[in-house]
Design a protein around this motif. Structure first.
Motif, PDB file in Angstrom:
ATOM      1  N   TYR A  97      43.914  50.177  44.528  1.00 36.68           N
ATOM      2  CA  TYR A  97      44.181  49.680  43.367  1.00 36.68           C
ATOM      3  C   TYR A  97      43.088  48.617  43.311  1.00 36.68           C
ATOM      4  CZ  TYR A  97      44.741  49.657  38.504  1.00 36.68           C
ATOM      5  OH  TYR A  97      44.775  49.131  37.087  1.00 36.68           O
ATOM      6  N   ALA A  98      44.712  47.682  43.690  1.00 41.00           N
ATOM      7  CA  ALA A  98      44.155  46.316  43.363  1.00 41.00           C
ATOM      8  C   ALA A  98      42.632  45.891  44.066  1.00 41.00           C
ATOM      9  CB  ALA A  98      45.158  45.323  43.793  1.00 41.00           C
ATOM     10  N   LYS A  99      42.396  46.488  44.873  1.00 35.78           N
ATOM     11  CA  LYS A  99      41.123  45.893  45.747  1.00 35.78           C
ATOM     12  C   LYS A  99      40.049  46.619  44.737  1.00 35.78           C
ATOM     13  CE  LYS A  99      38.391  44.313  48.635  1.00 35.78           C
ATOM     14  NZ  LYS A  99      38.297  42.745  48.874  1.00 35.78           N
ATOM     15  N   MET A 100      40.039  47.997  44.123  1.00 32.76           N
ATOM     16  CA  MET A 100      39.318  47.892  43.276  1.00 32.76           C
ATOM     17  C   MET A 100      38.800  47.133  42.130  1.00 32.76           C
ATOM     18  SD  MET A 100      37.297  50.314  44.887  1.00 32.76           S
ATOM     19  CE  MET A 100      37.310  48.700  46.230  1.00 32.76           C
ATOM     20  N   LYS A 101      39.743  46.899  41.415  1.00 30.77           N
ATOM     21  CA  LYS A 101      40.453  45.889  39.868  1.00 30.77           C
ATOM     22  C   LYS A 101      39.203  44.496  40.599  1.00 30.77           C
ATOM     23  CE  LYS A 101      44.052  45.311  38.996  1.00 30.77           C
ATOM     24  NZ  LYS A 101      45.619  45.333  38.573  1.00 30.77           N
ATOM     25  N   LYS A 102      39.807  43.615  41.632  1.00 30.12           N
ATOM     26  CA  LYS A 102      38.696  42.992  42.074  1.00 30.12           C
ATOM     27  C   LYS A 102      37.711  43.070  42.065  1.00 30.12           C
ATOM     28  CE  LYS A 102      42.888  40.810  43.603  1.00 30.12           C
ATOM     29  NZ  LYS A 102      43.645  40.122  44.677  1.00 30.12           N
ATOM     30  N   VAL A 103      37.077  44.222  42.894  1.00 25.08           N
ATOM     31  CA  VAL A 103      35.684  44.889  43.550  1.00 25.08           C
ATOM     32  C   VAL A 103      35.257  45.104  42.114  1.00 25.08           C
ATOM     33  CG1 VAL A 103      34.170  46.522  44.392  1.00 25.08           C
ATOM     34  CG2 VAL A 103      36.223  45.992  45.742  1.00 25.08           C
ATOM     35  N   PHE A 104      35.300  45.860  40.794  1.00 27.55           N
ATOM     36  CA  PHE A 104      34.723  46.057  39.980  1.00 27.55           C
ATOM     37  C   PHE A 104      34.413  45.099  38.656  1.00 27.55           C
ATOM     38  CE2 PHE A 104      36.233  50.783  41.158  1.00 27.55           C
ATOM     39  CZ  PHE A 104      34.824  50.810  41.759  1.00 27.55           C
ATOM     40  N   GLY A 105      35.971  44.285  38.446  1.00 23.20           N
ATOM     41  CA  GLY A 105      35.939  43.146  37.475  1.00 23.20           C
ATOM     42  C   GLY A 105      36.331  42.230  37.760  1.00 23.20           C
ATOM     43  N   GLY A 106      36.420  41.933  39.000  1.00 25.29           N
ATOM     44  CA  GLY A 106      37.276  40.146  38.589  1.00 25.29           C
ATOM     45  C   GLY A 106      38.663  39.651  38.841  1.00 25.29           C
ATOM     46  N   ASP A 107      38.444  38.698  37.728  1.00 20.50           N
ATOM     47  CA  ASP A 107      39.617  38.591  37.211  1.00 20.50           C
ATOM     48  C   ASP A 107      40.422  39.168  36.393  1.00 20.50           C
ATOM     49  OD1 ASP A 107      39.688  36.904  39.767  1.00 20.50           O
ATOM     50  OD2 ASP A 107      38.894  34.930  38.609  1.00 20.50           O
ATOM     51  N   GLN A 108      39.275  39.190  35.420  1.00 20.46           N
ATOM     52  CA  GLN A 108      39.183  40.271  33.907  1.00 20.46           C
ATOM     53  C   GLN A 108      38.854  41.122  33.468  1.00 20.46           C
ATOM     54  OE1 GLN A 108      41.263  38.790  32.115  1.00 20.46           O
ATOM     55  NE2 GLN A 108      41.677  36.885  32.810  1.00 20.46           N
ATOM     56  N   PRO A 109      39.470  42.341  34.254  1.00 20.34           N
ATOM     57  CA  PRO A 109      38.748  44.003  34.493  1.00 20.34           C
ATOM     58  C   PRO A 109      38.704  44.274  32.843  1.00 20.34           C
ATOM     59  CG  PRO A 109      40.340  43.735  35.754  1.00 20.34           C
ATOM     60  CD  PRO A 109      40.399  42.178  35.643  1.00 20.34           C
ATOM     61  N   THR A 110      38.228  44.977  32.356  1.00 21.63           N
ATOM     62  CA  THR A 110      37.877  45.883  30.774  1.00 21.63           C
ATOM     63  C   THR A 110      38.459  47.531  31.402  1.00 21.63           C
ATOM     64  OG1 THR A 110      35.295  47.383  31.598  1.00 21.63           O
ATOM     65  CG2 THR A 110      35.704  44.839  30.986  1.00 21.63           C
TER      66      THR A 110
END
Length: 165
Positions: A97-110
């Motif tokens: 989940y932590a990795k996918m947050k960065k993959v999908f949204g970078g530093d500020q995911p929506t």
């Protein structure tokens, strides 16, 4: 939505000064898993009661009857199988989940990106731990018929032999 586990994790994380920060996410999950096991056992037994009542022509048992029948120690029967599922699930889910947050949204995911990251991590972790979930579900059920499971290993072998992977 804020959950008890996320509040506890945040509280622990603020106090944690170590480099490796995934353990604060594991502590609330372990506590939740141990406290949730009696509810899982009652839920599983209640689900099976309807089928059993139709087969035998008797009235299904209530949650109170199940609790009285099992006693305190019986409510924790199968807790090792529950941990067998929950620990790997958490070990897969949180880092992914932590990795996918960065993959999908970078530093500020929506919100949508967080939903996508959580969905991807949850589906993957659940699919990897399904065999343990099947064992966890079958162990606390009242045994009837030819198949009786004595422990986790016995359940895994019998399920594999009769139903395959």
């Amino acid at each position: 939505m804020t959950t008890f586990a996320s509040c506890s994790r945040d509280r622990i994380r603020r106090r944690c000064t170590c480099r490796w920060r995934s353990w604060p996410e594991e502590v609330p999950e372990r506590r939740k898993s141990c406290s949730r096991n009696p509810l899982e056992i009652i839920k599983i037994r209640l689900q099976v009661q309807g089928q059993l009542a139709r087969e035998l022509g008797t009235a299904p048992k209530s949650a109170v009857q199940i609790i009285r029948e099992l006693s305190f120690t019986g409510l924790y029967k199968g807790s090792s199988a529950c941990l067998l599922r929950d620990i790997p699930f958490s070990g897969i889910y949180f880092p992914l989940y932590a990795k996918m947050k960065k993959v999908f949204g970078g530093d500020q995911p929506t919100g949508g990106q967080l939903l996508a990251a959580g969905s991807f991590a949850g589906v993957f972790a659940a699919s990897m731990t399904t065999p343990a979930d099947v064992i966890k579900t079958r162990l606390p059920v009242e045994q009837r018929g030819d198949v009786v499971y004595h422990n986790i290993r016995d359940a895994a072998i019998k399920i594999w032999q009769m139903e395959g992977w």
